[in-house]
Design a protein around this motif. Structure first.
Motif, PDB file in Angstrom:
ATOM      1  N   UNK A  74      -8.378  -2.475  -0.140  1.00  0.00           N
ATOM      2  CA  UNK A  74      -7.232  -1.677   0.294  1.00  0.00           C
ATOM      3  C   UNK A  74      -6.800  -2.063   1.703  1.00  0.00           C
ATOM      4  N   UNK A  75      -7.769  -2.369   2.557  1.00  0.00           N
ATOM      5  CA  UNK A  75      -7.449  -2.801   3.918  1.00  0.00           C
ATOM      6  C   UNK A  75      -6.694  -4.128   3.893  1.00  0.00           C
ATOM      7  N   UNK A  76      -7.153  -5.044   3.060  1.00  0.00           N
ATOM      8  CA  UNK A  76      -6.470  -6.339   2.943  1.00  0.00           C
ATOM      9  C   UNK A  76      -5.056  -6.131   2.418  1.00  0.00           C
ATOM     10  N   UNK A  77      -4.916  -5.223   1.422  1.00  0.00           N
ATOM     11  CA  UNK A  77      -3.593  -4.948   0.881  1.00  0.00           C
ATOM     12  C   UNK A  77      -2.649  -4.363   1.913  1.00  0.00           C
ATOM     13  N   UNK A  78      -3.201  -3.561   2.830  1.00  0.00           N
ATOM     14  CA  UNK A  78      -2.348  -2.947   3.860  1.00  0.00           C
ATOM     15  C   UNK A  78      -1.858  -3.984   4.866  1.00  0.00           C
ATOM     16  N   UNK A  79      -2.638  -5.034   5.069  1.00  0.00           N
ATOM     17  CA  UNK A  79      -2.270  -6.066   6.044  1.00  0.00           C
ATOM     18  C   UNK A  79      -1.081  -6.897   5.581  1.00  0.00           C
ATOM     19  N   UNK A  80      -0.837  -6.908   4.278  1.00  0.00           N
ATOM     20  CA  UNK A  80       0.327  -7.623   3.739  1.00  0.00           C
ATOM     21  C   UNK A  80       1.428  -6.645   3.320  1.00  0.00           C
TER      22      UNK A  80
END
Length: 257
Positions: A74-80
């Motif tokens: 989810x953190x990675x998804x938020x970065x994009x």
């Protein structure tokens, strides 16, 4: 047990730690969804082992590892700017509400089977072309067979009585025997697969999870074989130098443990 406020505080703590690790830790900064994928699969299997062992302390730890991965993705998804943990939570919440009209709507159900049938029918109404679309291609074959059968049963494609399924098992065994007698290797493999598929189906009628059942047997066999190895080592005699009769003595001992 913790209050809802304490639970939310703990989840917020995990999200904060994830933010800090992603910003400061060289290893965490480098990870992508692809690099995490195999680790997630490994953590899921470790959770499965802990559940089968009924080790609740280990279950708690492994659940933490799985939760970490969910937060990480989810953190990675938020970065994009594709999604964040709130989107993940809201998405599954909406799905659960929509798939449970007997709780959040006016649909009436009598039992668990009604719930399963409604679930599959609702998925088709959502645009899925087949009830089998929800079965991942990468699932292990035994697990996949069980999920396929559960899915089709959910829309009424199923046997009516357990004895009918057992008769199918016996039929498949006879077909396998015939191909073994004819020594046709391709046909033997095909019929062997049919036997396994029908046995998985029968397990469902017995309320047995075939994957769990087989893994319990794997663990049982491994425990007994390790006992055999220990006894052989105590005699300073390699297993390959022991007769089956000698090994069977220790095997029978292991079965009593």
């Amino acid at each position: 047990m913790n209050t809802r406020a304490e639970q939310l505080k703990a989840f917020d703590r995990l999200l904060t730690i994830m933010d800090e690790l992603r910003a400061q830790c060289p290893w965490d900064k480098k990870q992508t969804m692809e690099t995490l994928r195999h680790l997630t699969i490994e953590e899921t299997y470790e959770l499965g082992d802990a559940i089968l062992d009924n080790d609740l302390e280990e279950v708690k730890k492994e659940l933490g590892d799985v939760l970490l991965h969910i937060v990480f993705y989810s953190k990675i998804g938020s970065e994009t700017n594709d999604f964040d943990i709130a989107d993940v939570c809201n998405s599954i919440s909406e799905k659960l509400i929509n798939r449970h009209p007997h709780i959040y709507g006016d649909v009436k159900v009598e039992n668990e089977e009604d719930v399963k049938r409604n679930w599959e029918n609702l998925k088709l109404k959502e645009g899925k072309k087949s009830v089998l679309e929800g079965v991942p291609n990468s699932l292990p074959a035994l697990v996949k067979a069980n999920r396929i059968q559960e899915k089709v049963a959910g829309v009424g494609f199923d046997w009516e009585e357990p004895h009918q399924v057992w008769e199918k098992v016996e039929e498949e065994l006879q077909e396998l025997k015939a191909e073994i007698d004819s020594n046709n290797q391709d046909a033997i493999e095909s019929e062997f697969g049919d036997v396994l598929f029908s046995m998985v189906n029968y397990a469902r009628f017995l309320n047995v999870n075939p994957e769990n059942a087989l893994e319990r047997t794997n663990k049982k066999f491994s425990k007994r074989f390790k006992y055999l190895e220990e006894k052989a080592q105590g005699l300073n005699k390699p297993l390959k130098e022991m007769t089956l009769t000698e090994m069977d003595v220790f095997w029978e001992e292991a079965k009593k443990l």
